[in-house]
Enzyme design. Structure first.
Site, PDB file in Angstrom:
ATOM      1  N   CYS A  87       0.710  -0.977  -0.001  1.00 27.57           N
ATOM      2  CA  CYS A  87      -0.255  -0.032   0.107  1.00 27.57           C
ATOM      3  C   CYS A  87       0.980   1.041  -0.007  1.00 27.57           C
ATOM      4  O   CYS A  87       1.745   1.469   0.815  1.00 27.57           O
ATOM      5  CB  CYS A  87      -0.958   0.072   1.243  1.00 27.57           C
ATOM      6  SG  CYS A  87      -1.702   1.326   1.359  1.00 27.57           S
ATOM      7  N   HIS A 188      -8.674   6.986   3.304  1.00 26.76           N
ATOM      8  CA  HIS A 188      -8.128   8.314   2.776  1.00 26.76           C
ATOM      9  C   HIS A 188      -8.981   8.938   2.002  1.00 26.76           C
ATOM     10  O   HIS A 188     -10.187   8.395   1.606  1.00 26.76           O
ATOM     11  CB  HIS A 188      -6.903   8.073   1.808  1.00 26.76           C
ATOM     12  CG  HIS A 188      -7.411   7.553   0.477  1.00 26.76           C
ATOM     13  ND1 HIS A 188      -7.708   5.925   0.447  1.00 26.76           N
ATOM     14  CD2 HIS A 188      -7.384   8.074  -0.657  1.00 26.76           C
ATOM     15  CE1 HIS A 188      -7.891   5.868  -0.863  1.00 26.76           C
ATOM     16  NE2 HIS A 188      -8.001   7.157  -1.588  1.00 26.76           N
TER      17      HIS A 188
HETATM   18 ZN   LIG Z   1      -2.264   1.236   3.669  1.00 31.67          ZN
END
Ligand SMILES: [Zn+2]
Length: 364
Positions: A87, A188
């Site tokens: 990620c 996010h």
């Molecule tokens: Zn992440």
């Protein structure tokens, strides 16, 4: 109409706030750390070797619809649903450099490596805002302390990006879930600083302008008062009300408005900001309890534009899901995409009742 001085006065009342540290990434992009507490070391360098950041988007005008379209062909190469260990929004670790150089963080905002906007032809700017360094978390699980830091980051970015030359509208939003097309799972959101007024925003401001000319008052204030008296309220606090709008477009759709006429996040008092953030989190948690699995959702803030129409705007947060039943999604098909005519399969009054009930059940 809010002025720079109002914003500065509100900022002064909010106090110094958490630490804010600006650093530069290897390709020249800016990254800002917003910390829950001051005094953290944010000097870790970005050790990657990256080509200089040079977004190549362009903005084209559709003369038939009178709307702008962003063409961002370089985004085809962006990271798509990476494995958890890869990620790009997780903090950096020895031997693995991500977008965030630090080994842990609270909230960060940085220029998107694969931006929709930005660069000389398009103008504007795109930023990513990470709410936590915990890959497995979600907005609905953030602490009060963290909500305050997120609100400060959103406010800071709204004020700063609004001041960029050519920026007309700052759009704060979150897409969650692969069903919505979110390509990264890490909690996010994003911010688009548009070099033009997006069509739906412009349309709402036109409606507000016409309403003001006729009634000498705010269209949104009157909608809030009417919705508060109706049967679609989901939750309310002293200063805010969350409701399913009478003509909801999406199966489950909630709008959160301040009762007070406020144009954007920067104008809220600290206590109001905390109240809004907590209600926003509460509504997201209700969405998580609607179905057998957490709902994919789209959320955004409608705020005042950067230009002279700022006084017409009235802040709202809007959250909606395309999931209409377990395993079933609403698609923007021919009627919605071709004619702009939405068809909603769920009665808004029923949606409101289910969302009210979802406030009293533990997460499913
Ligand atoms: Zn992440």
């Amino acid at each position: 109409m809010p002025t720079e001085t109002d914003h500065a006065a509100a900022a002064a009342r909010r106090g110094p706030g958490p630490a804010r540290t600006a650093v530069q990434l290897a390709d020249g992009r800016e990254l800002l750390y917003f910390d829950d507490v001051p005094g953290l070391d944010r000097s870790a360098p970005d050790q990657r070797v990256l080509p200089p950041h040079a977004p190549r988007s362009e903005v084209r005008y559709d003369p038939v619809q009178g709307e702008w379209v962003v063409v961002a062909a370089h985004r085809q190469d962006r990271t798509h649903l990476p494995a958890p260990g890869e990620c790009p929004l997780c903090p950096s670790a020895p031997g693995r450099q991500t977008e965030i150089p630090a080994s842990g963080y609270h909230v960060v905002a940085f220029e998107n490596r694969f931006p929709t906007l930005g660069g000389p032809p398009a103008g504007g700017r795109c930023e990513v805002v990470c709410f936590t360094d915990d890959h497995e978390s979600s907005f609905s699980r953030l602490t009060d302390r963290r909500l305050e830091t997120v609100a400060r980051a959103w406010t800071d970015r709204t004020v700063e990006l609004s001041r960029l030359p050519g920026v007309e509208y700052v759009f704060v939003f979150e897409n969650r879930g692969p069903e919505i097309g979110a390509t990264l799972q890490h909690p996010h959101g994003q911010i688009y600083a548009f070099p033009y007024l997006p069509a739906r925003v412009a349309r709402a401001l036109d409606m507000a302008r016409a309403y003001r000319a006729e009634h000498r008052s705010c269209l949104f204030c009157s909608v809030v008062a009417a919705e508060e008296a109706a049967e679609r309220v989901v939750a309310r606090t002293d200063g805010f009300v969350a409701f399913v709008p009478e003509a909801a477009r999406w199966p489950y759709e909630v709008h959160i408005y301040p009762r007070r006429h406020v144009g954007g996040l920067p104008e809220l008092e600290p206590a109001e900001q905390a109240e809004l953030m907590s209600l926003y989190r509460d509504v997201l948690a209700r969405f998580d309890r609607l179905f057998d699995a957490p709902a994919p959702y789209m959320a955004h803030f409608q705020q005042a534009p950067a230009g002279p129409d700022a006084g017409l705007a009235h802040l709202s947060a809007r959250i909606f899901t395309s999931r209409r039943a377990p395993g079933k999604l609403k698609y923007l098909a021919a009627s919605e995409s071709g004619a702009g005519a939405f068809i909603n399969d769920v009665l808004p009054e029923q949606a409101a009742r289910r969302l009210r009930e979802a406030g009293t059940r533990p997460p499913g």
